[in-house]
Design a protein around this motif. Structure first.
Motif, PDB file in Angstrom:
ATOM      1  N   MET A 159       0.832  -1.200   0.000  1.00 37.37           N
ATOM      2  CA  MET A 159       0.000   0.000   0.000  1.00 37.37           C
ATOM      3  C   MET A 159       0.874   1.260   0.000  1.00 37.37           C
ATOM      4  O   MET A 159       0.514   2.282  -0.587  1.00 37.37           O
ATOM      5  N   ALA A 160       2.030   1.168   0.663  1.00 37.71           N
ATOM      6  CA  ALA A 160       2.933   2.322   0.720  1.00 37.71           C
ATOM      7  C   ALA A 160       3.460   2.685  -0.663  1.00 37.71           C
ATOM      8  O   ALA A 160       3.866   3.822  -0.904  1.00 37.71           O
ATOM      9  N   GLY A 161       3.435   1.716  -1.575  1.00 39.84           N
ATOM     10  CA  GLY A 161       3.877   1.981  -2.939  1.00 39.84           C
ATOM     11  C   GLY A 161       3.019   3.007  -3.656  1.00 39.84           C
ATOM     12  O   GLY A 161       3.455   3.631  -4.629  1.00 39.84           O
ATOM     13  N   SER A 162       1.810   3.212  -3.158  1.00 35.40           N
ATOM     14  CA  SER A 162       0.910   4.174  -3.794  1.00 35.40           C
ATOM     15  C   SER A 162       1.211   5.614  -3.386  1.00 35.40           C
ATOM     16  O   SER A 162       0.670   6.555  -3.964  1.00 35.40           O
ATOM     17  N   VAL A 163       2.075   5.799  -2.393  1.00 38.80           N
ATOM     18  CA  VAL A 163       2.388   7.156  -1.911  1.00 38.80           C
ATOM     19  C   VAL A 163       3.888   7.436  -1.933  1.00 38.80           C
ATOM     20  O   VAL A 163       4.409   8.140  -1.086  1.00 38.80           O
ATOM     21  N   GLY A 164       4.582   6.852  -2.891  1.00 37.70           N
ATOM     22  CA  GLY A 164       5.975   7.215  -3.090  1.00 37.70           C
ATOM     23  C   GLY A 164       7.015   6.206  -2.682  1.00 37.70           C
ATOM     24  O   GLY A 164       8.198   6.391  -3.000  1.00 37.70           O
ATOM     25  N   ALA A 165       6.632   5.154  -1.977  1.00 41.56           N
ATOM     26  CA  ALA A 165       7.605   4.125  -1.594  1.00 41.56           C
ATOM     27  C   ALA A 165       7.810   3.164  -2.759  1.00 41.56           C
ATOM     28  O   ALA A 165       7.005   3.099  -3.687  1.00 41.56           O
ATOM     29  N   GLY A 166       8.893   2.406  -2.707  1.00 40.38           N
ATOM     30  CA  GLY A 166       9.144   1.410  -3.734  1.00 40.38           C
ATOM     31  C   GLY A 166       8.516   0.082  -3.350  1.00 40.38           C
ATOM     32  O   GLY A 166       7.557   0.028  -2.591  1.00 40.38           O
ATOM     33  N   GLY A 167       9.085  -0.978  -3.847  1.00 41.85           N
ATOM     34  CA  GLY A 167       8.582  -2.299  -3.501  1.00 41.85           C
ATOM     35  C   GLY A 167       7.615  -2.855  -4.532  1.00 41.85           C
ATOM     36  O   GLY A 167       7.344  -2.243  -5.567  1.00 41.85           O
ATOM     37  N   LEU A 168       7.087  -4.020  -4.230  1.00 41.07           N
ATOM     38  CA  LEU A 168       6.186  -4.690  -5.160  1.00 41.07           C
ATOM     39  C   LEU A 168       4.890  -3.911  -5.370  1.00 41.07           C
ATOM     40  O   LEU A 168       4.266  -4.018  -6.426  1.00 41.07           O
ATOM     41  N   GLY A 169       4.484  -3.137  -4.379  1.00 44.51           N
ATOM     42  CA  GLY A 169       3.299  -2.304  -4.538  1.00 44.51           C
ATOM     43  C   GLY A 169       3.494  -1.290  -5.648  1.00 44.51           C
ATOM     44  O   GLY A 169       2.572  -1.011  -6.432  1.00 44.51           O
TER      45      GLY A 169
END
Length: 211
Positions: A159-169
């Motif tokens: 979910m954090a990928g939707s607000v600027g974080a990397g990762g599989l999201g």
């Protein structure tokens, strides 16, 4: 595609590992204090328990996506920025710590009171009862709870990928959804399923082994 997924998988592992580590440390501290100061604890303290109980409940009430935005000033103060993999560790830790605290508290409260009384009769101190009796008896339950916590953190990290974080999201949202690449989306989902299933199997194995 493979290189991108491997890179972002590493980012997911990075965020999940450190946020789980920090959340476990904080959760253990809060969980032990809550157990000790509860009405049936070794050192009952109504005021401390009520305050800590309220803090844990409030933090657990925040939807993760709102929590990320709400604590942006705190995230900036700690890591100097509000986006990125390292910045995501702050909200991930704060989101997971209350769950760990409840896991520790409930696990310790499940310990047979007779075992605690036996330890007291042998002259064990409160510290010895907590760390050498209660925690030792509660290990299987704690392992099971931490397994669920790690799985939840993996979901939060996506979910954090939707607000600027990397990762599989980020892969699923940026390359899959926004880039109209179904192959990225499907691959990401499959990898997450494999990771979660593997962690759950490992947690079940350790629970049976230690129980």
């Amino acid at each position: 595609m493979i290189n991108i997924i491997i890179k972002e998988l590493g980012a997911t592992v990075y965020m999940v590992f450190f946020s789980t580590l920090f959340a476990t440390i904080l959760g253990f501290v809060f969980g032990i204090i809550a157990t000790v100061t509860s009405p049936s604890g070794l050192k009952p303290n109504r005021i401390v328990y009520k305050i800590l109980d309220a803090i844990i409940n409030v933090l657990r009430s925040f939807p993760f996506i709102i929590l990320i935005v709400f604590i942006i000033p705190l995230t900036r103060a700690i890591v100097g920025k509000s986006i990125g993999n390292t910045a995501a560790i702050v909200p991930l830790t704060i989101a997971a710590a209350p769950f760990v605290a409840r896991i520790i508290e409930s696990s310790l409260k499940e310990v047979d009171p007779g075992v605690i009384e036996a330890a007291k009769s042998f002259g064990a101190s409160d510290g010895q009862i907590i760390f050498k009796v209660m925690l030792k008896e509660a290990v299987p339950s704690i392992i099971s709870g931490l397994t669920l916590t790690i799985i939840s953190v993996i979901g939060y990290s996506a979910m954090a990928g939707s607000v600027g974080a990397g990762g599989l999201g980020k892969v699923a949202i940026t390359y899959g959804y926004q880039g109209f690449r179904t192959d990225y989306m499907v691959t990401t989902v499959i990898i997450l399923i494999i990771i979660v299933q593997s962690l759950q199997s490992l947690g079940n194995y350790l629970y049976k082994k230690l129980n």
